[in-house]
Design a protein around this motif. Sequence first.
Motif, short mmCIF file in Angstrom:
data_model
loop_
_atom_site.label_atom_id
_atom_site.label_comp_id
_atom_site.label_asym_id
_atom_site.label_seq_id
_atom_site.Cartn_x
_atom_site.Cartn_y
_atom_site.Cartn_z
N TYR A 51 0.81 -1.22 0.00
CA TYR A 51 0.00 0.00 0.00
C TYR A 51 0.85 1.28 0.00
N THR A 52 2.07 1.18 0.48
CA THR A 52 2.94 2.37 0.55
C THR A 52 3.77 2.55 -0.71
N LEU A 57 1.19 -1.50 -6.69
CA LEU A 57 -0.26 -1.62 -6.81
C LEU A 57 -0.70 -1.59 -8.27
N ALA A 58 -0.04 -0.77 -9.06
CA ALA A 58 -0.36 -0.69 -10.48
C ALA A 58 -0.17 -2.06 -11.14
N ASN A 84 -3.77 5.33 -2.09
CA ASN A 84 -2.88 4.75 -3.12
C ASN A 84 -3.56 3.60 -3.83
N ALA A 85 -4.23 2.75 -3.06
CA ALA A 85 -4.89 1.58 -3.64
C ALA A 85 -6.08 2.00 -4.52
N VAL A 86 -6.85 2.97 -4.06
CA VAL A 86 -7.99 3.44 -4.84
C VAL A 86 -7.52 4.07 -6.14
N ASP A 87 -6.49 4.88 -6.07
CA ASP A 87 -5.95 5.51 -7.28
C ASP A 87 -5.47 4.46 -8.28
N ALA A 88 -4.80 3.43 -7.76
CA ALA A 88 -4.30 2.37 -8.64
C ALA A 88 -5.46 1.59 -9.26
N ALA A 89 -6.50 1.34 -8.49
CA ALA A 89 -7.66 0.62 -9.01
C ALA A 89 -8.35 1.43 -10.10
N HIS A 116 -11.76 4.88 8.26
CA HIS A 116 -12.68 4.14 7.39
C HIS A 116 -13.65 5.10 6.70
N LYS A 117 -14.22 6.02 7.47
CA LYS A 117 -15.16 6.98 6.91
C LYS A 117 -14.49 7.82 5.81
N ALA A 118 -13.28 8.27 6.10
CA ALA A 118 -12.55 9.08 5.12
C ALA A 118 -12.23 8.26 3.87
N THR A 119 -11.91 6.98 4.05
CA THR A 119 -11.65 6.11 2.90
C THR A 119 -12.91 5.93 2.07
N GLU A 120 -14.03 5.69 2.72
CA GLU A 120 -15.29 5.55 1.99
C GLU A 120 -15.57 6.81 1.16
N GLU A 121 -15.34 7.96 1.75
CA GLU A 121 -15.59 9.22 1.03
C GLU A 121 -14.66 9.35 -0.18
#
Length: 281
Positions: A51-52, A57-58, A84-89, A116-121
Motif C-alpha cells: 500500500y505504501t 499496486l499498479a 494509493n490503492a484506490v488511485d491504482a484501481a 474508514h469513513k474518510a476512505t469511503e468518502e
Amino acid sequence: MIVVTAATGHLGRLAVTALLDRGVPADRIVAAVRNPDKAADLGVEVRLADYTRPETLATAFAGAEKVLLISSNAMGERLAQHRNAVDAAKAAGVGLLVYTSVLRADTTGLGLAVEHKATEEYITASGLPHVFLRNGWYLENYTENLAPALTHGALLGSAENGLVSAAARADYAAAAAVVLTTDAPAKIYELAGDRGFTMTELAAEVSRQSGKEIAYRDLPQAEYFAALTGAGVPEQYADLLADSDVGVAKGDLHASDTVLSGLIGRPTTSLADAVSVALKN
C-alpha cells in the motif's frame, strides 16, 4: 479476475478460500501481498502489492475486474495507503472495488471509524463502482486472547453491559466472496453477528467450557488502557481497544438485523462455537 489485497492476513486468507469454495477458478484469483513468499500456499497467482508503494499496486491490479481492498492495519497511516490503492484501481480500470470498512462507519462514535469513513468518502469521490462491507467486531478479537483470562480468572474491559454483535472472520470473508461473485444489490452492507452478547456472557461461556471460574471485571477506560499497556500491548493499539470497549457500552458494535447471515445463507458463527474452537487450539 479478482484481486484480494492483504491476502496473507487472517481475513485475506479466508477470503481467498471462500472464493475458491464458491467455484472461482484459481487462475482467476490474485493474491496481492507485501511478502509473496508467505503466499505460496494459497494456490492462486501471487503478486507483490504494498500500500505504501503505488508502483506495486499498479502491477498488482493490472487486468483486474474486481478488487477486494482489505483495510490496512497501520493505524494513523492507512488513509494514505488506501488512497494509493484506490488511485491504482481507478487507473487500472477496475470494474468493482469492494472495501472492508467498519459497522456504521458514517455515524459511529468509534475512533476506529475515522479513517474508514474518510476512505469511503475517497472511494465515492473516485467514481469507481464500489461496495462497502461495514464489518462489525470479530469474535476472534476475544477468543484469540483468552490466555490471560484463564490464567488470572478475570476478563477485563470497559464495555459495561453493552452488547457486541460479533461474528467470525470466516463469516465476513464468506460475505466478501458472495459480493465478489454475484451482482450485489446494495452498495453498503452493515454486517454483524446474529446475536449480541455482553462481556459478562462471554466470561460465563468461557467458564462453562473451560471449567475455570472467569469473572468479568469492568474498568474505567483509563484503567483498562493502563492494564493493556502494562501487559505489553502497544499504546496505539491499547487505545483503540479501550475506545472500542467504550463503544460497545454505547451500542456502537451492536446490530439487531441479520444482514450478514442473510448474505451468506447460514447463521453466523455463535459465541459458543468460537470459544470451543479457541479452547481446543
